[in-house]
Design an enzyme around this catalytic site. Structure first.
Site, short mmCIF file in Angstrom:
data_model
loop_
_atom_site.label_atom_id
_atom_site.label_comp_id
_atom_site.label_asym_id
_atom_site.label_seq_id
_atom_site.Cartn_x
_atom_site.Cartn_y
_atom_site.Cartn_z
N SER A 122 26.85 57.87 -28.49
CA SER A 122 27.85 57.56 -28.77
C SER A 122 29.35 57.96 -28.38
O SER A 122 30.43 57.86 -28.78
CB SER A 122 28.32 57.63 -30.43
OG SER A 122 28.56 59.43 -30.75
N ASN B 106 34.61 55.32 -32.53
CA ASN B 106 35.01 56.52 -32.68
C ASN B 106 35.83 57.36 -32.26
O ASN B 106 36.14 58.30 -32.86
CB ASN B 106 33.55 57.37 -31.66
CG ASN B 106 31.80 57.85 -32.09
OD1 ASN B 106 32.27 56.62 -33.75
ND2 ASN B 106 31.22 58.10 -31.81
N GLU C 89 28.45 48.12 -29.64
CA GLU C 89 29.34 48.19 -28.32
C GLU C 89 28.47 47.71 -27.03
O GLU C 89 27.32 49.63 -27.25
CB GLU C 89 29.83 49.44 -28.75
CG GLU C 89 31.21 50.17 -29.26
CD GLU C 89 31.65 51.02 -30.13
OE1 GLU C 89 33.30 50.97 -30.21
OE2 GLU C 89 31.41 52.03 -29.48
N HIS D 1 25.70 51.34 -28.22
CA HIS D 1 26.26 51.87 -28.89
C HIS D 1 25.84 50.90 -30.57
O HIS D 1 26.48 50.27 -30.47
CB HIS D 1 27.36 52.63 -28.63
CG HIS D 1 27.61 52.96 -29.82
ND1 HIS D 1 29.16 53.06 -30.51
CD2 HIS D 1 26.49 53.96 -30.72
CE1 HIS D 1 28.69 54.02 -31.37
NE2 HIS D 1 27.18 55.04 -31.54
#
Length: 596
Positions: free
Chosen positions: A121, A192, A154, A142
């Site tokens: 991540s 993130n 992702e 991800h």
């Protein structure tokens, strides 16, 4: 023609890895699930069984489908078991050297055409890929936790990832029923990079004793409609994991101070306070791994202590202003049983406000949310006036006039002369310093901020803003009034943005900077935050609703007060405002709303 993935390997069977195994097996794909030892393998098997049994119990999965799912999974110790799979996804802890060792070994074990993927991540997919002799076949996939539930994936390509590999993985995501956003390899990717700056900022707010953990979390849940408050979310993610992600993003992402982990975070990790998994983080839990919060030494008392704190009795309230906020606040107080004196700048304005309150109350009756008798009683409690002198005998004044400091200061100076001693004087400002307003009076101890959210009759949150001159009795009275209105009052200091705007707008500004850098599209960034983080709206949807001019003004205030380089308004936001693209109200903002 996208390649057919018939067998997939998953390395690492922690919460994420076991969830990824379940995703593939649910969709008819055979899985080889690999761990480093028999005990670790058994823990992964227990996690998978627990998850699928819960899905059956909730009616989300048929028992026969669960059994078929388990038959598709082969558990094994060691990477050699992955010699014939079509794709491997690695889901081990976020340590670059560990991932590089695993990828070097996978490169040796797997067939030359096998795609090697990492679920990282925050780490560099590129740095992981160079541990292999096939970096063109390495990609980031991800997933978000919990993987069987969360829709977003992702897909992270490096500068050398083959376009065919990207296309094959995108097709696989569609087969799994996921929404993919394809992006380049950059610290934190989309979700993130936007989420952790906000979480870190919230920890800093708590560390500085600006507000309690309960009030910070309640503010973001009730003020922004988020599924969890930031500190509760940190406990769920794990403070050690959050620290690693922030530290990696800080080092890889240009050393933005917003990603430099707040010192308290490192101290808590060192002390073993890791969140839910250790039973103690920002909150205390029933036992390690439990989601149930239990009281600890900093939990506020459930009993209403406002009266014990010296709260004054309030029966009659004056409300000054004629805009949307003033109208909503009049309705809120009248429905709660208070005598209300509404003061506007003229008889015509009073008539307009009166009609707006009547219309809103009538809607409540039509929708079955308000009895006709209660509507009539609420209207009967309101006195309409065009002169401040009628506030001479009220117990509380709430000011909801234009957001201009000179106007508010002049009003408070007048209230100081007219109102009786001991009256609480409240401003609904969302961006101006409350102390500046308070010092326009001879009684700053009686002045407090009461920041209602729009629309006031609906939104459950009020920020109670104490200045350094606000007396404990005044703050206690404000809290007691919020409770009597059926609102949640969160107490904070007199700092730009208070809690909600101070945490929300830098996140929105970060999203604009991400778009400005051509890292991703507005649609993909919105998808990432809605589907990956459970936000009710994506950042660009929200900016267009709030208004880009309003957003820019708030961001400028935050930057001027905190002087944090990361808070400087994104140039793209300034350019759009200059061009008159202000969002939905002008039919054009980050998106074109002219045909909607």
């Amino acid at each position: 023609m996208a390649r057919d993935f018939s067998t997939v390997g998953v390395v690492g069977l922690g919460t994420m890895g076991a969830g990824i195994v379940e995703v593939f097996a649910r969709n008819g794909i055979d899985v080889v699930a690999v761990e480093i030892s028999e005990p670790a393998l058994e823990r992964g098997r227990v996690t998978l069984t627990g998850s699928t049994d819960r899905a059956v119990a909730k009616g989300k999965l048929a028992a026969a489908d669960r059994d078929a799912l388990h038959e598709r999974v082969q558990f094994a110790v060691g990477l050699d078991a992955l010699h014939s799979v079509d794709l491997v996804i690695e889901a081990v802890p976020e340590h670059l050297d560990l991932k590089q060792r695993i990828f070097a070994e996978l490169d040796r074990v797997c067939r030359p055409e096998t795609i090697l993927a990492t679920n990282t991540s925050s780490l560099s997919v590129t740095e992981i890929s160079v541990a292999t002799s096939r970096p063109n076949q390495v990609i980031g996939i991800h997933f978000f936790n919990p993987a069987p539930v969360m829709k977003l994936v992702e897909v992270v390509r490096t500068v050398v990832t083959s376009p065919e590999v990207v296309a094959d993985v995108e097709a696989l995501c569609a087969r799994l029923g996921k929404v993919d956003v394809t992006i380049n390899d950059r610290a934190g990717f989309i979700a993130n990079a936007l989420l952790f700056g906000y979480l870190n900022h919230a920890v800093g707010m708590f560390e500085s004793h600006y507000a309690t953990r309960e009030d910070i979390d309640a503010a973001m849940k009730l003020g922004c409609g988020l599924p969890m408050g930031p500190l509760a979310l940190m406990d769920l993610i794990g403070l050690d994991t959050a620290y690693e992600i922030l530290d990696t993003m800080y080092r890889r992402g240009g050393r933005d101070r917003r990603h430099a982990p707040v010192p308290l975070l490192k101290q808590m990790v060192t002390a073993g306070l890791l969140g839910r998994k250790s039973g103690r983080g920002f909150y205390t839990y029933e036992r390690p791994g439990s989601p149930k919060v239990v009281p600890d030494e900093t939990t506020p008392l459930a009993t209403d202590t406002a009266l014990a704190d010296g709260a004054r009795a309030i029966t009659k309230v004056g409300i000054v202003g004629s805009g949307t906020m003033a109208t909503g606040i009049i309705e809120v107080f009248a429905k709660a049983g208070y005598e209300v004196v509404s003061v506007t700048r003229g008889v015509e304005k009073s008539a307009t406000v009166c009609e707006a309150v009547k219309t809103s109350l009538n809607k409540g009756v039509v929708r079955g949310k308000l009895a006709e008798d209660d509507r009539d009683a609420a209207l009967g409690r309101i006195t309409w006036s065009a002169t401040l002198d009628h506030l001479a005998d009220v117990d509380l004044v709430v000011e909801a006039v234009i957001e201009e400091l000179s106007v508010k200061k002049a009003l408070f100076a007048s209230l100081d002369e007219i109102c009786k001693p001991g009256v609480v004087l409240a401003t609904t400002t969302s961006s101006l310093p409350v102390i500046d307003v308070a010092m326009a009076t001879q009684r700053p101890a009686d002045v407090v901020g009461l920041h209602f959210f729009n629309p006031a009759p609906v939104m459950p949150l009020v920020e109670v803003v104490r200045t350094i001159r606000t007396s404990p009795e005044t703050a206690a009275t404000a809290r007691a009034v919020c409770a009597a209105l059926g609102k949640t009052g969160v107490v904070c200091g007199d700092r730009s943005g208070f809690i909600v705007n101070a945490l929300l707008f830098p996140y929105l500004n970060d999203a604009v900077k991400m778009l400005e850098a051509s890292y991703s599209t507005a649609d993909d960034i919105d998808h990432a935050m809605k589907l990956g983080c459970g936000y009710p709206m994506g950042p660009f949807e929200l900016l267009d609703v709030v208004g880009l001019d309003v957003s820019l003004a708030i961001q400028r205030e935050l930057y001027l007060e905190l002087r944090e380089p990361g808070f400087a308004p994104a140039p793209l936001l300034e350019h759009l405002v200059t061009a008159g693209y202000l969002g939905r109200k002008t039919r054009r903002g980050f998106r074109d709303h002219s045909h909607r």
